[in-house]
Design an enzyme around this catalytic site. Structure first.
Site, mmCIF file in Angstrom:
data_model
loop_
_atom_site.group_PDB
_atom_site.id
_atom_site.type_symbol
_atom_site.label_atom_id
_atom_site.label_comp_id
_atom_site.label_asym_id
_atom_site.label_seq_id
_atom_site.Cartn_x
_atom_site.Cartn_y
_atom_site.Cartn_z
ATOM 1 C CE1 TYR A 172 -3.097 2.969 0.457
ATOM 2 C CE2 TYR A 172 -3.812 2.214 2.642
ATOM 3 C CZ TYR A 172 -3.948 2.851 1.508
ATOM 4 O OH TYR A 172 -5.008 3.987 1.620
ATOM 5 C CE LYS A 229 -5.850 2.357 -1.517
ATOM 6 N NZ LYS A 229 -7.032 2.436 -0.352
ATOM 7 C CG MET A 272 -7.940 -2.105 -3.219
ATOM 8 S SD MET A 272 -6.850 -2.871 -2.426
ATOM 9 C CE MET A 272 -7.799 -3.608 -1.070
#
Length: 290
Positions: free
Chosen positions: A125, A152, A197
């Site tokens: 992330y 992400k 996301m």
């Protein structure tokens, strides 16, 4: 996923379960609790685990659940990942340690430990708004670890998105690239991304899945129109109030009482939020306004 609270700022389990049903019914492909927009940083270890428990239980295996494991130390992230693994989560989402600035090698070691000791798939992330950005070469090396399966990227930069993707390829790894910025879904899909996301996916799932579905069907003009349709609501939710209050107002406009944020607003900010709530409601539900 955003996190609903009761008036005394406890996790509102009934509303959370309703949110899960809403998101699955509207066609989302997965759920991401314990997130940045879900105020995970304000939740205790026990609350993070409880949040995972509720979402996994309500989802009942219908869609994968990939909770965040935000932490300042690898030990804490691994502990959260072990809980996620125990209750049947599909993967965990790991961001870089925050607050104290880690060196590049410290950051890489953090992710290596989480990947190796979590015993489950890991999604990297990158969220420069709240933690250090991940260097391209570090992502390339991490992508070669067998259980690092995705990333992400919330940088909002298609340039960074592409370089992360290419760094993984050059290093011999393969990860699914997901954008963390709602505005960039269509652009990222065109450049080989696998999806997104995002907070808006849980607020306007019909539109976000509509963009994805239109792209997959080769209906690029329809996808473009849908992508542009969310820009004004996103500006209102993202920049109209302190993050993530605007997004919570978006979910309230969809019928979910979200309760107060964990950090108090000033009286002036509270007045502004009341006006913003009306504006967001009119943007999300135009047929309900005069």
């Amino acid at each position: 996923m955003l996190t609903p609270f009761t008036e005394d700022r406890q996790i509102n389990e009934p509303v959370l379960r309703e949110m899960v049903e809403f998101m699955i019914t509207k066609g989302l492909h997965g759920l991401f609790p314990v997130s940045s927009c879900g105020e995970a940083i304000h939740l205790s270890h026990e609350e993070k685990c409880h949040l995972m428990d509720i979402v996994v239980d309500q989802a009942g295996g219908r869609v994968p659940v990939t909770p965040g494991v935000p932490a300042t130390t690898a030990d804490e992230a691994i502990s959260l990942a072990h809980h996620a693994n125990k209750i049947g989560c599909a993967a965990v989402v790991a961001s870089a340690p925050y607050y104290y600035k880690a060196t590049t090698s410290m950051m890489e070691q953090f992710f290596v430990r989480v990947a190796k000791e979590s015993n489950m798939p890991v999604i990297l992330y990158n969220i420069p708004l709240f933690s250090q950005p991940l260097p391209y070469d570090v992502v390339g090396r991490l992508a070669c670890l067998p259980n690092v399966v995705g990333m992400k990227d919330s940088s909002g930069s298609i340039v960074d998105f592409l370089h992360y993707k290419d760094s993984a390829r050059e290093a011999g790894g393969e990860i699914a690239m997901l954008t963390g910025r709602e505005e960039g879904l269509l652009a990222s899909l065109h450049m080989g991304g696998k999806g997104c996301m995002t907070a808006t996916s849980g607020i306007m799932p019909e539109v976000m899945t509509g963009i994805y579905g239109a792209f997959q069907a080769g209906e690029y003009e329809a996808a473009r129109v849908l992508q542009e349709s969310i820009l004004e609501p996103i500006r209102a939710m993202m920049f109209g109030a302190a993050f993530p209050v605007g997004f919570k107002l978006g979910l309230e406009a969809r019928g979910f009482p979200m309760g107060p944020p964990r950090v108090d607003l000033s009286a002036k900010e509270a007045d502004g939020v009341a006006l913003l709530k009306e504006r967001i409601a009119s943007l999300l539900n135009p047929s309900n306004t005069s």
